[in-house]
Design an enzyme around this catalytic site. Structure first.
Site, PDB file in Angstrom:
ATOM      1  N   LYS A   1       1.960   9.715   9.201  1.00 54.00           N
ATOM      2  CA  LYS A   1       1.420   9.238  10.480  1.00 54.00           C
ATOM      3  C   LYS A   1       2.171   9.836  11.684  1.00 54.00           C
ATOM      4  O   LYS A   1       1.957  10.978  12.020  1.00 54.00           O
ATOM      5  CB  LYS A   1       1.376   7.716  10.509  1.00 54.00           C
ATOM      6  CG  LYS A   1       0.488   7.165   9.343  1.00 54.00           C
ATOM      7  CD  LYS A   1       0.029   5.761   9.554  1.00 54.00           C
ATOM      8  CE  LYS A   1      -0.595   5.166   8.310  1.00 54.00           C
ATOM      9  NZ  LYS A   1      -2.038   5.229   8.228  1.00 54.00           N
TER      10      LYS A   1
ATOM     11  N   ASP B   1       8.659   2.788   1.732  1.00 49.20           N
ATOM     12  CA  ASP B   1       7.474   3.483   2.224  1.00 49.20           C
ATOM     13  C   ASP B   1       7.441   3.250   3.735  1.00 49.20           C
ATOM     14  O   ASP B   1       7.086   2.166   4.201  1.00 49.20           O
ATOM     15  CB  ASP B   1       6.231   2.922   1.543  1.00 49.20           C
ATOM     16  CG  ASP B   1       4.958   3.616   2.002  1.00 49.20           C
ATOM     17  OD1 ASP B   1       4.955   4.168   3.119  1.00 49.20           O
ATOM     18  OD2 ASP B   1       3.969   3.589   1.256  1.00 49.20           O
TER      19      ASP B   1
ATOM     20  N   TYR C   1       0.844  -1.206   0.000  1.00 48.45           N
ATOM     21  CA  TYR C   1       0.000   0.000   0.000  1.00 48.45           C
ATOM     22  C   TYR C   1       0.872   1.246   0.000  1.00 48.45           C
ATOM     23  O   TYR C   1       1.717   1.424   0.876  1.00 48.45           O
ATOM     24  CB  TYR C   1      -0.911  -0.012   1.235  1.00 48.45           C
ATOM     25  CG  TYR C   1      -1.858   1.169   1.282  1.00 48.45           C
ATOM     26  CD1 TYR C   1      -2.525   1.592   0.136  1.00 48.45           C
ATOM     27  CD2 TYR C   1      -2.094   1.867   2.459  1.00 48.45           C
ATOM     28  CE1 TYR C   1      -3.395   2.675   0.171  1.00 48.45           C
ATOM     29  CE2 TYR C   1      -2.964   2.939   2.506  1.00 48.45           C
ATOM     30  CZ  TYR C   1      -3.607   3.345   1.360  1.00 48.45           C
ATOM     31  OH  TYR C   1      -4.467   4.416   1.397  1.00 48.45           O
TER      32      TYR C   1
END
Ligand code: PLP
Length: 428
Positions: free
Chosen positions: A264, A236, A141
């Site tokens: 985040k 990532d 993702y």
């Protein structure tokens, strides 16, 4: 005066949400989950129910909701102005903290989300290599861009390396620009890279793919083969950054990429993401030195705004305190161990996968090494288990327990009791 009876506003809120939001939702969680408040490792919904929170805002609230240090930093900044577009000292300090922490980071460019960070990281390697194709892993993702939504979660996976689009609305041509491999299958990646090295701009990988740890040697081999061919490797680290270690998964697994993306935790619960990487790749963002042809134009209204920056800085300061990672890993280990034990005792075909700060269970006893293995998991049973847990005061997403530095012994005990009870009901 009589106490006013508490009127549960949930039904009215759900009704309004269903009228004004598609599916009654922001897209992230079902319409019925309406959270009102969070403090440390707990959240409360609008009906007043209390939960041990393993959703953690989908990961940012690693040090807990409403941490006093973050709240104080944000409260001090707000009266001084919330965004300027121009540089501000806090954003500069946060960039410096990232450069100090993250092994691959010589320089940083701020954006507002993980999606944007991944989009720009892929663009940066394309510009750098003057080639178009990006290799990603099935099930990996990287946000919501057209390029990222290739073989994220194909219901019927196709033949490698041809990607399957995850959404309508993506130009067909994007399929030709992405190459898809199986996570943890180094032979497949090596042969694809050798075959397509002259067309590949870069490789993007979640070093810990969703819940699947890298097999021993996989990231090292990926690093080696990409370096051999001068193909930039993007980690990532939107999820793993500052979570698996202060220097992220690259520190934790001991493999340094050329460029990484952050989100985040680094924004302390505010909208902030970052691309961080090698000086020569990042130099493309430098209007003052890059040639007109090489300059990679990138601006964003709220990039590096001081509120998100002070929240990020306060969060990182908490994380630098001695013992912080030891505590969160101890909590995660205890939870993973207890859950494994309970599943085993109950004789369920299930296993706990992940790393201590981030794990979940899958209802299959087959080993999980890549996305296709996860399809063997019994999704219906997992859904039911999550529902049973929600009714027992556990808040989590469909898959993933995010462990917080703020989770206490009482939170752990409550969670283990809820697991016991839910497993008993599941197996009754
Ligand atoms: C690994 C990874 N990359 C990118 C993203 C996208 O980040 P955002 O939701 O901030 O756009 C996420 C979000 O969960 C993620 O888990």
């Amino acid at each position: 005066m009589k106490d006013q009876p508490h009127i549960d506003p949930t039904a009215a809120l759900v009704a309004t949400a269903k009228r004004v939001l598609p599916g009654g939702s922001f897209g992230n969680m079902p319409a019925e989950t309406i959270l009102r408040e969070g403090s440390a490792g707990r959240v409360w919904d609008e009906a007043g129910n209390e939960y041990v929170d393993f959703l953690l805002g989908s990961g940012p609230m690693f040090i807990g909701h409403a941490h006093p240090a973050v709240t104080a930093a944000v409260q001090a900044q707000i009266p001084l102005g919330t965004t300027f577009f121009g540089n501000n000292r806090h954003g500069i300090a946060l960039a410096e903290a990232i450069v100090d922490a993250v092994p691959c980071a010589d320089q940083v460019r701020f954006v507002c989300s993980g999606t944007e960070a991944d989009l720009y990281a892929m663009r940066a390697v394309r510009a750098f290599r003057k080639r178009d194709k990006i290799l990603k892993f099935e099930g990996g993702y990287h946000g919501m861009s057209d390029y990222a939504l290739m073989s994220l979660a194909p219901k019927r996976p196709g033949n490698f390396p041809r990607p399957t689009p995850d959404s309508p609305g993506i130009p067909k041509s994007v399929q030709d620009e992405m190459v898809v491999a199986a996570f943890n299958d180094i032979e497949m990646v090596e042969s694809l890279i050798r075959e397509q090295k002259d067309e590949l701009a870069g490789v993007i990988v979640e070093p810990f793919q969703r819940l699947i740890p890298p097999a021993p040697g996989f990231l090292q081999a990926l690093r080696k083969v990409t370096a051999e061919h001068g193909i930039p490797l993007i980690f990532d680290e939107v999820v793993t950054g500052f979570r698996f270690a202060y220097g992220g998964a690259q520190e934790y697994y001991g493999v340094t990429p050329d460029i990484c993306t952050l989100g985040k935790i680094v924004g302390g619960g505010f909208a902030l993401g970052a691309v961080a990487g090698r000086a020569d790749i990042m130099a493309q963002f430098d209007r003052t030195t890059a040639s007109d042809e090489d300059f990679l134009f990138q601006v964003g209204t709220l990039s590096g705004n001081p509120v998100a920056s002070v929240a990020g800085l306060a969060t990182l300061e908490v994380l630098r305190q001695p013992g912080t990672y030891a505590k969160v890993f101890a909590t995660g280990r205890e939870l993973m161990g207890a859950l494994s034990e309970l599943l085993k005792k109950a004789g369920l075909k299930a296993q706990v996968i992940g790393e201590p700060p981030l794990f979940d269970l899958v209802f299959t006893d087959r080993p999980i090494r890549d996305y296709r293995d996860t399809l063997h998991g019994d999704a219906a049973t997992l859904k039911r288990f999550n529902q049973l847990l929600r009714a027992r005061g556990i808040m989590k997403g469909e898959s993933k327990y995010y462990v917080s530095v703020a989770h206490t012994k009482a939170d752990i005990d409550h969670t283990i009791d809820a697991w016991k009870d839910a497993i008993a009901e599941l197996t009754a």
